[in-house]
Design a protein around this motif. Structure first.
Motif, short mmCIF file in Angstrom:
data_model
loop_
_atom_site.label_atom_id
_atom_site.label_comp_id
_atom_site.label_asym_id
_atom_site.label_seq_id
_atom_site.Cartn_x
_atom_site.Cartn_y
_atom_site.Cartn_z
N GLY A 199 -0.63 -8.24 -25.96
CA GLY A 199 -1.82 -7.64 -25.35
C GLY A 199 -1.82 -7.81 -23.85
O GLY A 199 -2.14 -6.86 -23.10
N VAL A 200 -1.46 -9.00 -23.37
CA VAL A 200 -1.39 -9.24 -21.93
C VAL A 200 -0.36 -8.32 -21.29
O VAL A 200 -0.60 -7.72 -20.22
N GLN A 201 0.80 -8.20 -21.92
CA GLN A 201 1.86 -7.36 -21.36
C GLN A 201 1.44 -5.90 -21.26
O GLN A 201 1.73 -5.22 -20.27
N ASP A 202 0.75 -5.41 -22.29
CA ASP A 202 0.29 -4.02 -22.25
C ASP A 202 -0.76 -3.82 -21.17
O ASP A 202 -0.79 -2.79 -20.49
N ALA A 203 -1.65 -4.82 -21.01
CA ALA A 203 -2.65 -4.73 -19.95
C ALA A 203 -1.98 -4.72 -18.58
O ALA A 203 -2.37 -3.95 -17.69
#
Length: 323
Positions: A199-203
């Motif tokens: 999720g962090v990487q996509d954000a």
């Protein structure tokens, strides 16, 4: 930029990401019951199912002030509230050496379902399952997937919620540094962390950010002082401005509050249900409904099912109606 404005932007971002992929879905289950009446002479038909059950949960930690055992305890209470013939009993701070002695004590007192709420102390139940063929036993899944006819393994798909939390954390960080206070490497912990990290990487990709994630292990699930020390280290030495945890005490939240940084919770709604903090500190905290899994076990027991489903791995699409 104010925290309220940041949270508004985060909400809009998550909503836009989910709008196309998560259309409302209505699932209607139709159950057709056929009844055949056969006249017989002097034949007794035994009653099907059980009149009641006692759900016994062995908690590895204390209940008060914890998110993991607190969520399991709430689940047991909700099951008892919904089913008048089901009683919920428990033991706290159960280590692996006490798992089976407590289980046999609970069975002697009438327990029909006995669950260890962590794998390391729930697995010993497998060793006594054959001795009590009419009792359901259960243990949380962490790294082992062994089962028996009456030894059930369970875990929710928490990575689904953790991915969404990662999106929020990635949007919130201004220093580009996010810290995780974690327990120890295991399949369960790594799966959960990976959901958050994705999720962090996509954000980061969506917002054009360069974000680093720092994971520090405490060595166990519930070590309040060690959790506090690691959380403080992540803030002071790694400049994290968003903190989360894969442990079970409130210490990382305390550090986030003291340092004035964002906190991302887990397992329980720590603001709305526990009232531990407020939305000036807690950006989001997913709430695990263990009662959905426990209801599966209870329903099978009450139906007299001698061969219940032995792996329960439920997710956001699974639900139950509360009392």
């Amino acid at each position: 930029m104010s925290k309220k404005l940041i949270m508004l932007l985060v909400t809009l971002m998550v909503a836009s990401l989910l709008a196309s992929a998560c259309q409302p879905e209505t699932v209607i289950e139709t159950v057709v019951v056929e009844e055949t009446v056969v006249e017989t002479v002097e034949v007794e038909v035994p009653a099907e199912g059980m009149e009641g059950a006692t759900l016994a949960i062995e908690h590895f930690s204390i209940i008060e002030g914890t998110t993991w055992s607190g969520a399991h305890d709430r689940a047991g209470k909700r099951i008892a509230e919904k089913y008048p013939t089901v009683e919920y009993v428990y033991r706290e701070e159960v280590g692996p050496d006490l798992t089976n002695p407590y289980a046999e004590e609970l069975i002697a007192e009438g327990a029909s379902i006995v669950v260890g709420n962590a794998e390391f102390m729930g697995m010993p139940l497998k060793d006594i399952a054959d001795q009590y063929p009419d009792v359901y036993f259960g243990s949380i899944i962490a790294s082992d997937l062994s089962t028996k006819r009456n030894f059930i393994r369970l875990f929710p798909r928490q990575y689904q919620a953790l991915y969404l939390e990662g999106l929020v954390a990635g949007a919130l960080t201004e220093t580009g540094n996010i810290g995780i206070v974690s327990a120890f490497p295991s399949v369960q912990v790594i799966r959960r962390q990976n959901g958050f990290i994705l999720g962090v990487q996509d954000a980061a990709e969506l917002l054009g950010k360069d974000i680093s994630i720092y994971v520090k292990y405490v060595g166990d699930w519930y070590l309040p002082q060690e959790e506090r020390d690691i959380a403080s280290t992540l803030v002071s030495q790694y400049d994290v401005d968003v903190l989360t945890q894969q442990t079970d005490s409130g210490s990382p939240l305390d550090v986030a509050t003291e340092e004035g940084i964002w906190f991302v919770g887990k397992d329980m709604d720590i603001v709305g249900f526990y009232g531990w903090s407020d939305t000036d500190t807690v950006a989001i905290s997913f709430d695990t409904r263990w009662e959905v899994l426990y209801e599966r076990m209870v329903k099978n027991w009450l139906a007299g099912n001698q061969n219940p489903e032995t792996v329960l791995y439920l997710g956001m699409s699974d639900n139950m109606t509360l009392a």
